[in-house]
Design a protein around this motif. Structure first.
Motif, PDB file in Angstrom:
ATOM      1  N   LEU A   9      32.781 -57.063 -45.074  1.00 16.12           N
ATOM      2  CA  LEU A   9      32.633 -56.803 -44.093  1.00 16.12           C
ATOM      3  C   LEU A   9      33.322 -57.362 -42.601  1.00 16.12           C
ATOM      4  O   LEU A   9      34.704 -57.022 -42.244  1.00 16.12           O
ATOM      5  CB  LEU A   9      32.304 -55.168 -42.986  1.00 16.12           C
ATOM      6  N   SER A  10      32.810 -58.353 -42.203  1.00 15.98           N
ATOM      7  CA  SER A  10      33.031 -59.351 -41.011  1.00 15.98           C
ATOM      8  C   SER A  10      34.588 -59.512 -41.759  1.00 15.98           C
ATOM      9  O   SER A  10      35.916 -59.159 -40.847  1.00 15.98           O
ATOM     10  CB  SER A  10      32.016 -60.114 -41.028  1.00 15.98           C
ATOM     11  N   VAL A  11      34.707 -59.642 -42.432  1.00 15.32           N
ATOM     12  CA  VAL A  11      36.010 -60.801 -42.987  1.00 15.32           C
ATOM     13  C   VAL A  11      37.174 -59.241 -43.258  1.00 15.32           C
ATOM     14  O   VAL A  11      37.699 -59.914 -43.005  1.00 15.32           O
ATOM     15  CB  VAL A  11      35.733 -61.402 -44.566  1.00 15.32           C
ATOM     16  N   THR A  12      36.515 -58.095 -44.606  1.00 11.22           N
ATOM     17  CA  THR A  12      37.864 -57.493 -44.572  1.00 11.22           C
ATOM     18  C   THR A  12      38.057 -56.345 -42.722  1.00 11.22           C
ATOM     19  O   THR A  12      39.454 -56.722 -42.821  1.00 11.22           O
ATOM     20  CB  THR A  12      36.847 -56.485 -44.489  1.00 11.22           C
ATOM     21  N   ILE A  13      37.094 -56.571 -41.882  1.00 13.03           N
ATOM     22  CA  ILE A  13      37.207 -55.801 -40.750  1.00 13.03           C
ATOM     23  C   ILE A  13      37.913 -56.823 -39.885  1.00 13.03           C
ATOM     24  O   ILE A  13      39.534 -56.398 -39.486  1.00 13.03           O
ATOM     25  CB  ILE A  13      36.578 -55.536 -40.324  1.00 13.03           C
ATOM     26  N   SER A  14      38.301 -57.951 -40.195  1.00 10.68           N
ATOM     27  CA  SER A  14      39.162 -58.764 -38.785  1.00 10.68           C
ATOM     28  C   SER A  14      40.467 -58.810 -39.875  1.00 10.68           C
ATOM     29  O   SER A  14      41.469 -59.269 -39.370  1.00 10.68           O
ATOM     30  CB  SER A  14      38.455 -60.300 -39.493  1.00 10.68           C
ATOM     31  N   PHE A  15      40.415 -59.014 -40.575  1.00 15.20           N
ATOM     32  CA  PHE A  15      41.483 -58.581 -41.605  1.00 15.20           C
ATOM     33  C   PHE A  15      42.450 -58.334 -41.288  1.00 15.20           C
ATOM     34  O   PHE A  15      43.808 -58.263 -41.186  1.00 15.20           O
ATOM     35  CB  PHE A  15      41.801 -59.194 -43.289  1.00 15.20           C
ATOM     36  N   ARG A  16      42.211 -57.160 -41.816  1.00 17.06           N
ATOM     37  CA  ARG A  16      42.598 -55.802 -41.548  1.00 17.06           C
ATOM     38  C   ARG A  16      43.135 -55.388 -39.904  1.00 17.06           C
ATOM     39  O   ARG A  16      44.006 -55.333 -39.715  1.00 17.06           O
ATOM     40  CB  ARG A  16      41.752 -54.679 -41.152  1.00 17.06           C
ATOM     41  N   VAL A  17      42.581 -55.983 -39.068  1.00 21.73           N
ATOM     42  CA  VAL A  17      42.838 -55.895 -37.946  1.00 21.73           C
ATOM     43  C   VAL A  17      43.964 -56.936 -37.231  1.00 21.73           C
ATOM     44  O   VAL A  17      44.630 -56.838 -37.109  1.00 21.73           O
ATOM     45  CB  VAL A  17      41.468 -55.590 -36.834  1.00 21.73           C
ATOM     46  N   TYR A  18      43.728 -57.973 -37.905  1.00 22.63           N
ATOM     47  CA  TYR A  18      44.649 -59.397 -37.929  1.00 22.63           C
ATOM     48  C   TYR A  18      46.534 -58.743 -38.257  1.00 22.63           C
ATOM     49  O   TYR A  18      47.112 -58.886 -37.430  1.00 22.63           O
ATOM     50  CB  TYR A  18      43.929 -60.718 -38.604  1.00 22.63           C
ATOM     51  N   LYS A  19      46.021 -58.047 -39.337  1.00 27.07           N
ATOM     52  CA  LYS A  19      47.076 -57.586 -40.434  1.00 27.07           C
ATOM     53  C   LYS A  19      48.071 -56.828 -39.178  1.00 27.07           C
ATOM     54  O   LYS A  19      49.203 -56.496 -39.008  1.00 27.07           O
ATOM     55  CB  LYS A  19      46.980 -57.269 -41.562  1.00 27.07           C
ATOM     56  N   SER A  20      46.979 -55.592 -38.296  1.00 28.68           N
ATOM     57  CA  SER A  20      47.577 -54.187 -37.637  1.00 28.68           C
ATOM     58  C   SER A  20      48.220 -54.994 -36.387  1.00 28.68           C
ATOM     59  O   SER A  20      49.241 -54.838 -36.140  1.00 28.68           O
ATOM     60  CB  SER A  20      46.529 -53.694 -37.956  1.00 28.68           C
ATOM     61  N   VAL A  21      47.369 -55.459 -35.772  1.00 23.57           N
ATOM     62  CA  VAL A  21      48.440 -56.572 -34.421  1.00 23.57           C
ATOM     63  C   VAL A  21      49.560 -57.533 -35.081  1.00 23.57           C
ATOM     64  O   VAL A  21      50.546 -57.127 -34.079  1.00 23.57           O
ATOM     65  CB  VAL A  21      46.801 -57.531 -34.415  1.00 23.57           C
ATOM     66  N   ILE A  22      49.508 -57.753 -35.939  1.00 25.88           N
ATOM     67  CA  ILE A  22      51.126 -58.322 -36.704  1.00 25.88           C
ATOM     68  C   ILE A  22      51.943 -57.505 -36.584  1.00 25.88           C
ATOM     69  O   ILE A  22      52.994 -57.904 -36.143  1.00 25.88           O
ATOM     70  CB  ILE A  22      50.897 -59.480 -37.663  1.00 25.88           C
ATOM     71  N   GLN A  23      51.557 -56.368 -37.402  1.00 25.61           N
ATOM     72  CA  GLN A  23      52.465 -55.893 -37.712  1.00 25.61           C
ATOM     73  C   GLN A  23      53.124 -54.717 -36.362  1.00 25.61           C
ATOM     74  O   GLN A  23      54.211 -54.749 -36.228  1.00 25.61           O
ATOM     75  CB  GLN A  23      51.849 -54.160 -38.592  1.00 25.61           C
ATOM     76  N   ALA A  24      51.786 -54.730 -35.528  1.00 26.83           N
ATOM     77  CA  ALA A  24      52.607 -53.992 -34.446  1.00 26.83           C
ATOM     78  C   ALA A  24      53.384 -55.455 -33.218  1.00 26.83           C
ATOM     79  O   ALA A  24      54.412 -54.639 -32.625  1.00 26.83           O
ATOM     80  CB  ALA A  24      51.401 -53.932 -32.851  1.00 26.83           C
ATOM     81  N   VAL A  25      53.274 -56.811 -33.073  1.00 28.66           N
ATOM     82  CA  VAL A  25      53.792 -57.374 -32.336  1.00 28.66           C
ATOM     83  C   VAL A  25      55.359 -57.550 -33.277  1.00 28.66           C
ATOM     84  O   VAL A  25      56.468 -57.653 -32.573  1.00 28.66           O
ATOM     85  CB  VAL A  25      53.249 -58.989 -32.644  1.00 28.66           C
ATOM     86  N   GLN A  26      55.393 -57.309 -34.732  1.00 29.49           N
ATOM     87  CA  GLN A  26      56.497 -57.857 -35.471  1.00 29.49           C
ATOM     88  C   GLN A  26      57.315 -56.767 -35.443  1.00 29.49           C
ATOM     89  O   GLN A  26      58.454 -56.823 -36.162  1.00 29.49           O
ATOM     90  CB  GLN A  26      56.294 -58.335 -36.351  1.00 29.49           C
ATOM     91  N   LYS A  27      56.609 -54.896 -35.310  1.00 29.43           N
ATOM     92  CA  LYS A  27      57.048 -53.947 -35.323  1.00 29.43           C
ATOM     93  C   LYS A  27      57.063 -53.931 -36.637  1.00 29.43           C
ATOM     94  O   LYS A  27      59.123 -53.328 -37.209  1.00 29.43           O
ATOM     95  CB  LYS A  27      58.393 -54.056 -34.629  1.00 29.43           C
ATOM     96  N   SER A  28      57.285 -54.427 -37.948  1.00 33.05           N
ATOM     97  CA  SER A  28      57.085 -54.195 -39.224  1.00 33.05           C
ATOM     98  C   SER A  28      56.353 -52.731 -39.933  1.00 33.05           C
ATOM     99  O   SER A  28      55.155 -53.108 -39.142  1.00 33.05           O
ATOM    100  CB  SER A  28      56.608 -55.560 -39.803  1.00 33.05           C
ATOM    101  N   GLU A  29      56.403 -52.844 -40.682  1.00 34.64           N
ATOM    102  CA  GLU A  29      55.823 -51.589 -41.101  1.00 34.64           C
ATOM    103  C   GLU A  29      55.426 -51.545 -43.340  1.00 34.64           C
ATOM    104  O   GLU A  29      55.596 -51.772 -43.956  1.00 34.64           O
ATOM    105  CB  GLU A  29      56.838 -49.856 -41.541  1.00 34.64           C
ATOM    106  N   GLU A  30      54.229 -53.203 -42.818  1.00 30.87           N
ATOM    107  CA  GLU A  30      54.327 -52.989 -44.470  1.00 30.87           C
ATOM    108  C   GLU A  30      53.086 -52.037 -45.045  1.00 30.87           C
ATOM    109  O   GLU A  30      52.777 -52.030 -46.450  1.00 30.87           O
ATOM    110  CB  GLU A  30      53.884 -54.634 -44.639  1.00 30.87           C
ATOM    111  N   GLY A  31      52.373 -51.567 -43.882  1.00 32.90           N
ATOM    112  CA  GLY A  31      51.010 -50.584 -44.063  1.00 32.90           C
ATOM    113  C   GLY A  31      49.737 -51.499 -44.505  1.00 32.90           C
ATOM    114  O   GLY A  31      49.982 -52.574 -44.062  1.00 32.90           O
TER     115      GLY A  31
END
Length: 254
Positions: free
Chosen positions: A109-131
Motif C-alpha cells: 500500500l505504501s508503494v501504490t499510494i505514494s505512486f498515486r500521489v506522485y502522479k497526481s502532483v505531477i499532473q496538477a503541476v503540468q496540468k495534464s489529464e493522463e488519468g
C-alpha cells in the motif's frame, strides 16, 4: 490430389474428423477438437465444452515454465521469485504469520499510494489529464468464469482423491511393507523435527530447488559418473545381504 491421401487415413481418424466437421458451424473443415490459436467466437462454446469435458488435469503453470524457472533461464524472473519467496520464508521464521502479512500489505500500500500521489502532483503541476496511473490494470477483467472455476476444482479433486486413496491404503495396511516404510520414515522425521522446524525445512528446500538443478546441469557428466558408482556399490551390498538371508535366497531359487 487431396482425395487419395484422405482415403489412406485410418477409420478412427476419418470418423472423428467427420464428427468435427458436422459439429462445426457452417460445416467448415478443421482439425478435430481444435480451435484456432486466437480463438474465434464461432467455436468458443464448443472449445469450452470440450475443455470442460476433458479429463486432462488443469494446472496454473506448465512444466516448461517451471523448468525454465528453476534452471534460471530468465535471471530476472527467477531472481524475483526466488528472492521474494526466500524473504517471505525468512520473515515467517522470525515473526508471526499475522505480522508478516500485515507488513507485506502495508509495504504494498505504501508503494501504490505514494505512486498515486506522485502522479497526481505531477499532473496538477503540468496540468495534464493522463488519468489514473493504474487505469490499465483496473480495466483488466480478472473475473473468474464458472467454467474455469470448475476446471480448477476438477483438477484439484483428482489429486485429493488420489491422496485420500493413498492415505487409506497406508493406514489400513493394505500392503504391510508400504505401511512399515511409512512408519520408519515418520520415525526418522521425529529426529529431523527435533533439529529443524517446518519453516527451516522449507527454506532449505527452496535453496536446493533453485541451486541443485543448475549445478547438475553444469556438472552432469561428473555427477552421473559418481552416482553410477554409488548405485553399483549399493546394489552389490544389497545382493550380498540378500544372499545371506535364507528366506530371500529360497525365493530366488524358486
Amino acid at each position: 490430389m487431396a482425395e487419395p491421401s484422405a482415403a489412406t487415413q485410418s477409420p478412427s481418424v476419418s470418423s472423428s474428423s467427420s464428427v468435427a466437421e458436422s459439429s462445426a458451424p457452417g460445416g467448415g473443415g478443421g482439425s478435430p477438437g481444435a480451435c484456432p490459436a486466437l480463438g474465434a467466437k464461432s467455436c468458443g462454446s464448443s472449445c469450452a465444452d470440450s475443455f470442460v469435458s476433458s479429463s486432462q488435469p488443469v494446472s496454473l503453470f506448465s512444466t516448461s515454465q517451471v523448468h525454465d524457472l528453476i534452471f534460471w533461464r530468465d535471471v530476472k524472473k527467477t531472481g524475483f521469485v526466488f528472492g521474494t519467496t526466500l524473504i517471505m520464508l525468512l520473515s515467517l521464521a522470525a515473526f508471526s504469520v499475522i505480522s508478516v502479512v500485515s507488513y507485506l500489505i502495508l509495504a504494498l500500500l505504501s508503494v501504490t499510494i505514494s505512486f498515486r500521489v506522485y502522479k497526481s502532483v505531477i499532473q496538477a503541476v503540468q496540468k495534464s489529464e493522463e488519468g489514473h496511473p493504474f487505469k490499465a490494470y483496473l480495466d483488466v477483467d480478472i473475473t473468474l468464469s464458472s467454467e474455469a472455476f470448475h476446471n480448477y476444482v476438477n483438477a484439484a479433486m483428482v489429486h485429493i482423491n488420489r491422496a485420500l486413496k493413498l492415505i487409506i491404503r497406508l493406514f489400513l495396511v493394505e500392503d504391510l511393507v508400504d505401511s512399515l516404510k511409512l512408519a520408519v520414515f515418520m520415525w526418522l522425521m521425529t529426529y529431523v523435527g527435533a533439529v529443524f522446524n517446518g519453516i527451516t525445512l522449507l527454506i532449505l528446500a527452496e535453496l536446493l530447488i533453485f541451486s541443485v538443478p543448475v549445478v547438475y546441469e553444469k556438472y552432469k557428466i561428473q555427477i552421473d559418473h559418481y552416482v553410477g558408482i554409488a548405485r553399483d556399490q549399493t546394489k552389490s551390498i544389497v545382493e550380498k545381504i540378500q544372499a545371506k538371508l535364507p528366506g530371500v535366497a529360497k525365493k530366488k531359487a524358486e
